[in-house]
Design a protein around this motif. Structure first.
Motif, PDB file in Angstrom:
ATOM      1  N   HIS A  80      36.117  23.212  31.453  1.00 56.50           N
ATOM      2  CA  HIS A  80      36.255  22.625  32.144  1.00 56.50           C
ATOM      3  C   HIS A  80      36.841  22.224  33.166  1.00 56.50           C
ATOM      4  N   THR A  81      38.179  21.423  32.788  1.00 58.41           N
ATOM      5  CA  THR A  81      38.947  20.914  34.431  1.00 58.41           C
ATOM      6  C   THR A  81      39.180  21.941  34.391  1.00 58.41           C
ATOM      7  N   PHE A  82      39.406  23.762  34.527  1.00 60.67           N
ATOM      8  CA  PHE A  82      39.287  24.456  34.678  1.00 60.67           C
ATOM      9  C   PHE A  82      38.794  25.193  36.689  1.00 60.67           C
ATOM     10  N   TYR A  83      37.217  25.215  35.764  1.00 61.75           N
ATOM     11  CA  TYR A  83      36.449  25.049  36.615  1.00 61.75           C
ATOM     12  C   TYR A  83      35.922  24.106  37.525  1.00 61.75           C
ATOM     13  N   TRP A  84      36.036  22.975  36.838  1.00 60.67           N
ATOM     14  CA  TRP A  84      35.658  22.726  38.429  1.00 60.67           C
ATOM     15  C   TRP A  84      36.752  22.682  39.981  1.00 60.67           C
ATOM     16  N   ASN A  85      37.759  22.218  39.308  1.00 57.65           N
ATOM     17  CA  ASN A  85      39.499  23.301  40.205  1.00 57.65           C
ATOM     18  C   ASN A  85      39.168  24.191  40.941  1.00 57.65           C
ATOM     19  N   CYS A  86      38.482  24.898  40.421  1.00 60.34           N
ATOM     20  CA  CYS A  86      37.554  26.474  40.621  1.00 60.34           C
ATOM     21  C   CYS A  86      36.977  26.721  41.634  1.00 60.34           C
ATOM     22  N   MET A  87      36.100  25.609  42.149  1.00 59.18           N
ATOM     23  CA  MET A  87      35.003  24.683  43.037  1.00 59.18           C
ATOM     24  C   MET A  87      35.347  23.757  43.801  1.00 59.18           C
ATOM     25  N   LYS A  88      34.748  23.935  45.384  1.00 67.48           N
ATOM     26  CA  LYS A  88      35.583  22.378  45.917  1.00 67.48           C
ATOM     27  C   LYS A  88      34.300  22.805  47.442  1.00 67.48           C
ATOM     28  N   PRO A  89      33.587  21.731  48.039  1.00 64.94           N
ATOM     29  CA  PRO A  89      33.165  21.591  49.132  1.00 64.94           C
ATOM     30  C   PRO A  89      32.833  22.485  50.211  1.00 64.94           C
ATOM     31  N   GLY A  90      32.446  23.534  50.682  1.00 60.50           N
ATOM     32  CA  GLY A  90      33.047  24.562  51.778  1.00 60.50           C
ATOM     33  C   GLY A  90      33.342  25.432  51.067  1.00 60.50           C
ATOM     34  N   GLY A  91      33.161  25.567  50.051  1.00 63.13           N
ATOM     35  CA  GLY A  91      33.843  26.707  49.613  1.00 63.13           C
ATOM     36  C   GLY A  91      33.354  27.992  49.684  1.00 63.13           C
ATOM     37  N   GLY A  92      34.146  29.328  49.156  1.00 65.61           N
ATOM     38  CA  GLY A  92      33.076  30.533  48.710  1.00 65.61           C
ATOM     39  C   GLY A  92      33.431  31.300  50.274  1.00 65.61           C
ATOM     40  N   GLY A  93      32.417  32.512  49.999  1.00 63.57           N
ATOM     41  CA  GLY A  93      33.111  33.313  50.877  1.00 63.57           C
ATOM     42  C   GLY A  93      34.037  34.558  50.420  1.00 63.57           C
ATOM     43  N   ILE A  94      34.504  35.263  51.398  1.00 62.48           N
ATOM     44  CA  ILE A  94      35.529  35.663  51.668  1.00 62.48           C
ATOM     45  C   ILE A  94      37.392  35.026  51.983  1.00 62.48           C
ATOM     46  N   PRO A  95      37.892  35.597  51.239  1.00 60.43           N
ATOM     47  CA  PRO A  95      39.142  34.576  50.880  1.00 60.43           C
ATOM     48  C   PRO A  95      40.146  34.892  51.887  1.00 60.43           C
ATOM     49  N   THR A  96      41.415  34.463  52.188  1.00 58.40           N
ATOM     50  CA  THR A  96      42.230  34.839  52.588  1.00 58.40           C
ATOM     51  C   THR A  96      43.613  34.799  51.682  1.00 58.40           C
ATOM     52  N   GLY A  97      44.684  35.178  52.255  1.00 57.16           N
ATOM     53  CA  GLY A  97      45.635  34.960  51.969  1.00 57.16           C
ATOM     54  C   GLY A  97      46.262  36.162  50.387  1.00 57.16           C
ATOM     55  N   THR A  98      46.953  36.040  49.574  1.00 59.23           N
ATOM     56  CA  THR A  98      47.314  36.600  48.515  1.00 59.23           C
ATOM     57  C   THR A  98      46.378  37.308  47.377  1.00 59.23           C
ATOM     58  N   ILE A  99      45.346  36.194  47.350  1.00 58.16           N
ATOM     59  CA  ILE A  99      44.216  37.137  46.802  1.00 58.16           C
ATOM     60  C   ILE A  99      43.176  38.146  47.517  1.00 58.16           C
ATOM     61  N   ALA A 100      43.357  37.874  48.490  1.00 59.24           N
ATOM     62  CA  ALA A 100      41.907  39.026  49.785  1.00 59.24           C
ATOM     63  C   ALA A 100      42.975  40.401  49.453  1.00 59.24           C
ATOM     64  N   GLU A 101      44.216  40.266  49.606  1.00 61.76           N
ATOM     65  CA  GLU A 101      45.061  41.707  49.227  1.00 61.76           C
ATOM     66  C   GLU A 101      44.767  42.028  48.236  1.00 61.76           C
ATOM     67  N   LYS A 102      45.144  41.383  47.119  1.00 58.74           N
ATOM     68  CA  LYS A 102      45.201  42.534  45.736  1.00 58.74           C
ATOM     69  C   LYS A 102      43.263  42.336  45.143  1.00 58.74           C
ATOM     70  N   ILE A 103      42.397  41.564  45.421  1.00 56.16           N
ATOM     71  CA  ILE A 103      40.996  41.771  45.524  1.00 56.16           C
ATOM     72  C   ILE A 103      40.991  43.355  46.366  1.00 56.16           C
ATOM     73  N   THR A 182      25.705  31.932  44.671  1.00 54.43           N
ATOM     74  CA  THR A 182      25.674  30.468  45.408  1.00 54.43           C
ATOM     75  C   THR A 182      27.095  29.875  44.941  1.00 54.43           C
ATOM     76  N   PHE A 183      27.881  30.508  43.650  1.00 51.45           N
ATOM     77  CA  PHE A 183      28.528  30.133  43.499  1.00 51.45           C
ATOM     78  C   PHE A 183      29.963  30.635  44.391  1.00 51.45           C
ATOM     79  N   VAL A 184      29.964  31.951  44.508  1.00 47.02           N
ATOM     80  CA  VAL A 184      30.472  32.772  45.377  1.00 47.02           C
ATOM     81  C   VAL A 184      30.650  32.992  46.964  1.00 47.02           C
ATOM     82  N   ASP A 185      28.958  33.183  46.908  1.00 48.40           N
ATOM     83  CA  ASP A 185      29.471  32.138  48.448  1.00 48.40           C
ATOM     84  C   ASP A 185      29.713  30.997  49.299  1.00 48.40           C
ATOM     85  N   ASN A 186      29.057  29.871  48.675  1.00 47.55           N
ATOM     86  CA  ASN A 186      29.407  28.865  48.757  1.00 47.55           C
ATOM     87  C   ASN A 186      30.106  27.916  48.279  1.00 47.55           C
TER      88      ASN A 186
END
Ligand code: MN3
Length: 201
Positions: A80-103, A182-186
């Motif tokens: 649950h601690t991890f899950y809270w940190n995995c979300m943020k207001p205005g999040g989701g959508g196409i990522p940037t940074g290293t994770i984008a390249e690795k995906i 919704t989780f993935v998009d937002n």
């Protein structure tokens, strides 16, 4: 050295309209708090009061979907601690940074990631989690039952979505797939996922 219930990294209403303040208040103040309290009660009897919680999770996993109360409450406290940190207001959508390249290199594309992640949610029978993990250096989307955390199988969690009904039922009722979309998009905090990836490499 008790495990402390962290505060939410945002206000109760910060994820609205996607996750309501009521859901976050129950989920954090009641469910997560109970897992943390129960873990702190059980760990001393098992002689594990001073072990890092990740060690307790890995040491008590017996390859079972339901390894017992110490494991379940330790994993739920961490998850649950991890899950809270995995979300943020205005999040989701196409990522940037290293994770984008690795995906792109490991999964194929963001669209393919989204398809795998949202399909894994209704694909998990009963309660559990959907994860993006590093497995032998490669990204994988996986799901797990109950409290089970992929770290017990030697993988590194980079992102999780709680798919227990308490995570979404007040807001989505039985529509788990809609919650996942919704989780993935937002909601995904890709900055945090990038931090986990950097720490793992
Ligand atoms: Mn939960």
């Amino acid at each position: 050295m008790a495990y402390e219930l962290p505060n939410l990294p945002y206000a109760y209403n910060a994820l609205e309209p996607h996750i309501s303040a009521q859901t976050l208040a129950f989920h954090h103040d009641k469910h997560h708090a109970k897992y943390v309290n129960t873990f702190n009660q059980l760990a001393p009897d098992a002689g594990m009061a001073d072990n890092p919680i990740e060690e307790v999770i890995k040491a008590t996993y017996q390859g079972s979907a339901n390894p017992g109360p110490l494991h379940n409450n330790a994993a739920q406290a961490w998850n649950h601690t991890f899950y809270w940190n995995c979300m943020k207001p205005g999040g989701g959508g196409i990522p940037t940074g290293t994770i984008a390249e690795k995906i792109n290199s490991d999964i194929g594309s963001y669209q393919e990631f989204k398809e795998q992640f949202t399909k894994a949610a209704p694909g998990q029978f009963g309660s559990g989690y959907v994860w993006l993990v590093l497995n032998n250096g490669r990204l994988e989307v996986t799901n797990s039952p109950n409290a089970v955390n992929p770290m017990s199988m030697g993988m590194t969690p980079l992102l999780t979505m709680d798919v227990w009904e308490h995570a979404y039922y007040l807001d989505y009722q039985n529509a788990r797939a809609k919650y996942a979309e919704t989780f993935v998009d937002n909601l995904i905090n890709w900055d945090y996922v990038n931090q986990q990836l950097a720490a793992a490499q």
